[in-house]
Design a protein around this motif. Sequence first.
Motif, mmCIF file in Angstrom:
data_model
loop_
_atom_site.group_PDB
_atom_site.id
_atom_site.type_symbol
_atom_site.label_atom_id
_atom_site.label_comp_id
_atom_site.label_asym_id
_atom_site.label_seq_id
_atom_site.Cartn_x
_atom_site.Cartn_y
_atom_site.Cartn_z
ATOM 1 N N ARG A 218 5.248 2.164 -7.229
ATOM 2 C CA ARG A 218 5.514 1.971 -5.799
ATOM 3 C C ARG A 218 6.176 3.214 -5.230
ATOM 4 N NH1 ARG A 218 6.985 -4.153 -4.922
ATOM 5 N NH2 ARG A 218 7.477 -3.303 -2.903
ATOM 6 N N THR A 219 5.751 3.572 -4.015
ATOM 7 C CA THR A 219 6.350 4.761 -3.393
ATOM 8 C C THR A 219 7.575 4.384 -2.567
ATOM 9 O OG1 THR A 219 4.793 4.500 -1.589
ATOM 10 C CG2 THR A 219 4.240 6.140 -3.274
ATOM 11 N N GLY A 220 7.752 3.102 -2.280
ATOM 12 C CA GLY A 220 8.921 2.669 -1.518
ATOM 13 C C GLY A 220 8.738 2.863 -0.027
ATOM 14 N N ASN A 221 9.842 2.791 0.705
ATOM 15 C CA ASN A 221 9.794 2.925 2.163
ATOM 16 C C ASN A 221 9.711 4.399 2.556
ATOM 17 O OD1 ASN A 221 10.099 0.145 2.665
ATOM 18 N ND2 ASN A 221 12.301 0.271 2.392
ATOM 19 N N PRO A 222 9.214 4.686 3.792
ATOM 20 C CA PRO A 222 9.203 6.079 4.242
ATOM 21 C C PRO A 222 10.628 6.576 4.520
ATOM 22 C CG PRO A 222 8.428 4.602 5.986
ATOM 23 C CD PRO A 222 8.636 3.758 4.771
#
Length: 310
Positions: free
Chosen positions: A58-62
């Motif tokens: 997962r890249t997570g939130n911006p």
Amino acid sequence: MKSSETRASAVDLGRGLKLKSPVLLASGTVSYGEELSRLTDLSAIGGLVTKAISLEPRTGNPPQRIAETPSGMVNAIGLANVGIDRFIADKVPFLRKLGTSIIVNIAGRSIDDYAEVVSRLDAVPGLDAYEINLSCPNVKGECMIMGVSPDATRDIVQELRAITSRHLMIKLTPNVTSISSIALAAQSAGADSLSLINTVVGMAVDWKKRRPLLTNVTGGLSGPAIKPIALAKVWEVYNAVSIPVVGMGGIASFSDAMEFMVTGASAIQIGTMNFVQPDIGERVAKAMEEYFSSPDAPTLVEFKGSLLTL
Ligand SMILES: Cc1cc2nc3c(=O)[nH]c(=O)nc-3n(C[C@H](O)[C@H](O)[C@H](O)COP(=O)(O)O)c2cc1C
């Protein structure tokens, strides 16, 4: 430092989780240990809790995902992580060499997700426990739903208990009306220990720009600002359950750690302060060992939960 058998501050949390020190490093603040191991001796502490691992990477939130606040910080990382495959292939071999207990923090979108991650990890030797994160305040519509409901908490813990014989530590959120009812649900479903608190929902604002500092708008508040909240929740849960409680929230010194222990914690975790003092875990672990080794000191078991109240 001495080996776990001879240390005065060694602690047994049950179901095979024997820590050589009550000091653990909290999930999300030490990644998978690589960077920190260059700055401090991780074999001096009781264990390291990894960043949350999910089935998929997962890249997570911006960004902006982190902002400093008075005596703390707010974060909305959103559970960015390498995913189970890369964790097993790239991170576990290094973690195993650290000479400390390894507790894998797990997050998911559904019970099936958690179950799949736990069964995959069960086949990997050298991991000591799972910390089940049911309380991620920065991921919309996901595991938060489980961590705020006693029924959902019971369902997931029951399911995971049936799969694994490893130690299950259930991590609780303070963002609920009654944390002890969630704690009791986890205990009745077979949890071995409870860790608390996760971050407190918070917000930081730049009034001149008329903007929130985090793109996610709200985030999780951590650091010394939340210590009094954390102590109150540890006290509440300690008085409600019979399984060990692992306390955290704003611990910044030996003295803070002892406050949690006397309030009822069998072990503690240090999170945000790792960003400020990378060797804080080692220092607190050594100070606790020194204290409990003194001939005049109570034993750790005598000291735990011995808070005097009227
Ligand atoms: C940047 C950051 C990332 C975090 N990521 C996780 C995580 O992946 N899983 C989890 O259970 N808790 C996570 N937490 C919560 C911490 O483990 C801890 O519960 C909380 O920060 C309170 O402790 P502290 O005040 O000592 O930081 C994170 C906290 C921070 C500051």
